[in-house]
Scaffold this active site. Structure first.
Site, mmCIF file in Angstrom:
data_model
loop_
_atom_site.group_PDB
_atom_site.id
_atom_site.type_symbol
_atom_site.label_atom_id
_atom_site.label_comp_id
_atom_site.label_asym_id
_atom_site.label_seq_id
_atom_site.Cartn_x
_atom_site.Cartn_y
_atom_site.Cartn_z
ATOM 1 N N CYS A 126 -11.394 13.985 4.764
ATOM 2 C CA CYS A 126 -12.517 13.077 4.987
ATOM 3 C C CYS A 126 -12.601 12.846 6.501
ATOM 4 C CB CYS A 126 -12.320 11.749 4.253
ATOM 5 S SG CYS A 126 -12.204 11.979 2.476
ATOM 6 N N SER A 180 -6.831 4.090 -5.883
ATOM 7 C CA SER A 180 -8.046 4.460 -5.150
ATOM 8 C C SER A 180 -8.192 5.967 -5.114
ATOM 9 C CB SER A 180 -7.963 3.917 -3.716
ATOM 10 O OG SER A 180 -9.057 4.390 -2.956
ATOM 11 N N CYS A 182 -6.370 0.571 6.874
ATOM 12 C CA CYS A 182 -6.860 1.668 6.033
ATOM 13 C C CYS A 182 -7.217 2.883 6.869
ATOM 14 C CB CYS A 182 -8.155 1.272 5.325
ATOM 15 S SG CYS A 182 -8.002 -0.096 4.251
ATOM 16 N N CYS A 201 0.871 -1.176 0.000
ATOM 17 C CA CYS A 201 0.000 0.000 0.000
ATOM 18 C C CYS A 201 0.908 1.226 0.000
ATOM 19 C CB CYS A 201 -0.895 -0.059 1.241
ATOM 20 S SG CYS A 201 -2.015 1.330 1.371
ATOM 21 N N SER A 206 -13.666 5.525 -3.445
ATOM 22 C CA SER A 206 -14.056 5.620 -2.038
ATOM 23 C C SER A 206 -15.449 6.231 -1.979
ATOM 24 C CB SER A 206 -13.062 6.498 -1.280
ATOM 25 O OG SER A 206 -11.812 5.854 -1.243
ATOM 26 N N GLY A 266 -2.738 10.252 1.083
ATOM 27 C CA GLY A 266 -2.869 11.169 -0.034
ATOM 28 C C GLY A 266 -3.885 10.761 -1.081
ATOM 29 N N GLU A 267 -4.222 11.730 -1.928
ATOM 30 C CA GLU A 267 -5.177 11.508 -3.018
ATOM 31 C C GLU A 267 -4.364 11.391 -4.319
ATOM 32 O OE1 GLU A 267 -8.482 10.903 -3.877
ATOM 33 O OE2 GLU A 267 -7.453 10.907 -5.792
HETATM 34 N N1 SAH Z 1 -7.169 9.087 -0.867
HETATM 35 C C1 SAH Z 1 -7.541 7.912 -1.543
HETATM 36 C C2 SAH Z 1 -6.680 6.715 -1.237
HETATM 37 C C3 SAH Z 1 -6.250 6.481 0.202
HETATM 38 S S1 SAH Z 1 -7.412 5.979 1.414
HETATM 39 C C4 SAH Z 1 -8.983 7.588 -1.269
HETATM 40 O O1 SAH Z 1 -9.574 8.194 -0.367
HETATM 41 O O2 SAH Z 1 -9.536 6.776 -1.984
HETATM 42 C C5 SAH Z 1 -7.695 4.231 1.197
HETATM 43 C C6 SAH Z 1 -9.101 3.792 1.663
HETATM 44 O O3 SAH Z 1 -9.218 3.750 3.103
HETATM 45 C C7 SAH Z 1 -10.168 4.761 1.204
HETATM 46 O O4 SAH Z 1 -11.282 4.068 0.722
HETATM 47 C C8 SAH Z 1 -10.492 5.485 2.469
HETATM 48 O O5 SAH Z 1 -11.724 6.103 2.396
HETATM 49 C C9 SAH Z 1 -10.429 4.383 3.475
HETATM 50 N N2 SAH Z 1 -10.344 4.850 4.852
HETATM 51 C C10 SAH Z 1 -9.895 6.039 5.291
HETATM 52 N N3 SAH Z 1 -9.979 6.108 6.638
HETATM 53 C C11 SAH Z 1 -10.480 4.936 7.067
HETATM 54 C C12 SAH Z 1 -10.756 4.390 8.353
HETATM 55 N N4 SAH Z 1 -10.506 5.067 9.459
HETATM 56 N N5 SAH Z 1 -11.260 3.138 8.418
HETATM 57 C C13 SAH Z 1 -11.460 2.418 7.297
HETATM 58 N N6 SAH Z 1 -11.203 2.869 6.051
HETATM 59 C C14 SAH Z 1 -10.718 4.125 5.927
HETATM 60 FE FE1 SF4 Z 2 -10.006 11.267 2.198
HETATM 61 FE FE2 SF4 Z 2 -8.380 9.486 1.034
HETATM 62 FE FE3 SF4 Z 2 -7.453 11.889 1.776
HETATM 63 FE FE4 SF4 Z 2 -8.091 10.104 3.647
HETATM 64 S S1 SF4 Z 2 -6.461 9.927 2.152
HETATM 65 S S2 SF4 Z 2 -8.627 12.312 3.642
HETATM 66 S S3 SF4 Z 2 -9.844 9.079 2.686
HETATM 67 S S4 SF4 Z 2 -9.010 11.480 0.195
#
Ligand code: SAH
Ligand code: SF4
Length: 400
Positions: free
Chosen positions: A148, A235, A377, A137, A257, A203-204
């Site tokens: 988020c 993702s 995650c 990952c 997501s 990160g995004e």
């Molecule tokens: N930023 C990107 C990729 C990284 S996050 C995105 O948001 O898609 C990877 C995944 O973990 C995403 O689906 C995210 O929403 C999820 N995630 C973030 N925080 C989490 C948490 N506390 N518990 C479970 N999944 C989480």
């Molecule tokens: Fe949202 Fe993905 Fe950034 Fe976490 S890493 S704040 S889930 S966009």
């Protein structure tokens, strides 16, 4: 990420048995890092350094193989290059990887690396071994701008985008640590330790599309790290305008997501939804290049108690993705210090999964891995940032 049927609660994990901290190194290099240059970029850099045009192709090919097939750390290892040429390279270039500051190994075998990159910034990468594959990952940014409300990384303010070298460097460092570089003369084993990549770390990725693309091209290059395109998953939280280009220029499998089935709830969980709401996101999914039954989109759905986990949500979810070759990954919420959410009860998750399943979509529940080392995650956050407080403004609007 491990998947299994929603039959039993996740196994308990204990505190990590292995913790290594390495000394930090001061850095002040002006040499050009070869790691992360595209093939063309590598040729250009060599030309600028005085390599004659007729040798460029050969030289770039040799260096590429040393960097990505043999994992060379130093020009002195490059035995098929003359001593003089190696010395020339060493004055202009360097082979720089992220530095492992610490490595935590979970009782379930998951490894979390805290990596130090240029400027003293820190990012995390997580290696998840499974029976038939090993998934790394990878992070794409230091922190994330996208706040988020259920995500630990989102509480860290963005410091910067990672370079292509820092992204592909995470794969290289994991292979270093796992001892996965082929020995000269030996065929590499059929099952690779790092066989899959998920861009699901900090990160995004679609806020850093160019660097992610260049790094993934090195990862996919048959003479580079040689990972299959279909074993790379990107993702995104839903950066709609970048999705098509990502499909065309990277071609990785796509994960979205989603996490909510109404704009009202998604606005609060994934604030980027206010810019690109669910309907636009779904259209971009339908338009994603190469979408087929063999290359389905994964919809990620974090299960938050009392927030997004009702049967009505499950039914709406099924309607939203109707017609899209898809599977749904249900992610039990992974708590972190200061989080305002709770994980849905196991029966709730099972009932939700059952509805999605009956509609014809695979809906595995993702087993949290490396929970004891905060590697699951959404738990990633640089250690240097970990002391920060949660954001009360967002917390107030999104509580369960
Ligand atoms: N930023 C990107 C990729 C990284 S996050 C995105 O948001 O898609 C990877 C995944 O973990 C995403 O689906 C995210 O929403 C999820 N995630 C973030 N925080 C989490 C948490 N506390 N518990 C479970 N999944 C989480
Ligand atoms: Fe949202 Fe993905 Fe950034 Fe976490 S890493 S704040 S889930 S966009």
């Amino acid at each position: 990420m491990t998947e299994r049927a929603a039959a039993s609660p996740p196994p308990a994990t204990a505190i990590a048995p292995d913790f290594a901290t390495l000394p930090r190194r001061a850095e002040a290099s002006t040499r050009v890092n070869l790691v992360g240059l595209t093939r063309d970029g590598l040729s250009d850099a060599l030309r600028e350094a005085g390599v004659p045009d007729r040798q460029l192709r050969m030289r770039a090919g040799q260096l590429w193989a040393w960097l990505y097939q043999r994992g060379a750390r130093d020009f002195s290892e490059m035995s098929n290059l003359s001593k003089g040429f190696r010395a020339d390279l060493d004055t202009t270039f360097e082979i720089r990887r992220p530095e492992i500051v610490s490595r935590l190994v979970s009782t379930d075998g998951t490894r979390k690396y805290l990596l130090r990159i240029a400027g003293g910034h820190e990012v995390e990468a997580v290696y998840i071994p499974e029976e038939d594959r090993g998934t790394l990952c990878v992070s794409s940014q230091v922190g994330c701008t996208l706040t988020c409300s259920f995500c630990h990384t989102g509480t860290q303010k963005l410091v910067r985008n990672l370079t292509a070298g820092e992204i592909v460097g995470q794969i290289i460092v994991a292979r270093d640590d796992l001892g996965e570089w082929p020995e000269p003369g030996r065929r590499p084993p059929e099952t690779r330790l790092v066989s899959n990549i998920v861009l699901m770390g900090m990160g995004e990725p679609l806020y850093n599309t160019d660097n992610v693309r260049d790094a993934m091209r090195i990862a996919m290059d048959g003479e580079g790290l040689s990972l299959s395109r279909r074993r790379i998953t990107l993702s995104t939280s839903g950066v709609v305008p970048e999705m098509r280009r990502a499909g065309e220029e990277i071609g990785a499998l796509l994960a979205i997501s989603l996490h909510a089935t109404t704009d009202e709830v998604r606005d609060r969980l994934v604030p980027i939804n206010r810019k690109w709401p669910i309907a636009e996101l779904m259209q971009a999914c339908r338009d994603y290049p190469r979408l087929s039954n063999a290359e389905r989109i994964t919809f990620e759905y974090v299960m938050l108690k009392g927030v997004n986990d009702t049967d009505a949500d499950a039914k709406r979810l099924v309607r939203l993705i109707a017609g899209i070759p898809a599977k749904v990954n249900l992610i039990p919420f992974n708590p972190w210090p200061g989080a305002i959410y709770e994980r849905s009860d196991w029966e709730r998750i099972e009932s939700f999964a059952e509805i999605v399943n009956r509609a014809g979509y695979a809906a595995p529940v993702r087993t949290p891995r490396g929970e004891d080392i905060l590697a699951a995650c959404g738990q990633l956050k640089s250690a240097s940032e970990r002391a920060r407080r949660p954001r009360p403004g967002i917390a107030a609007g999104t509580g369960p």
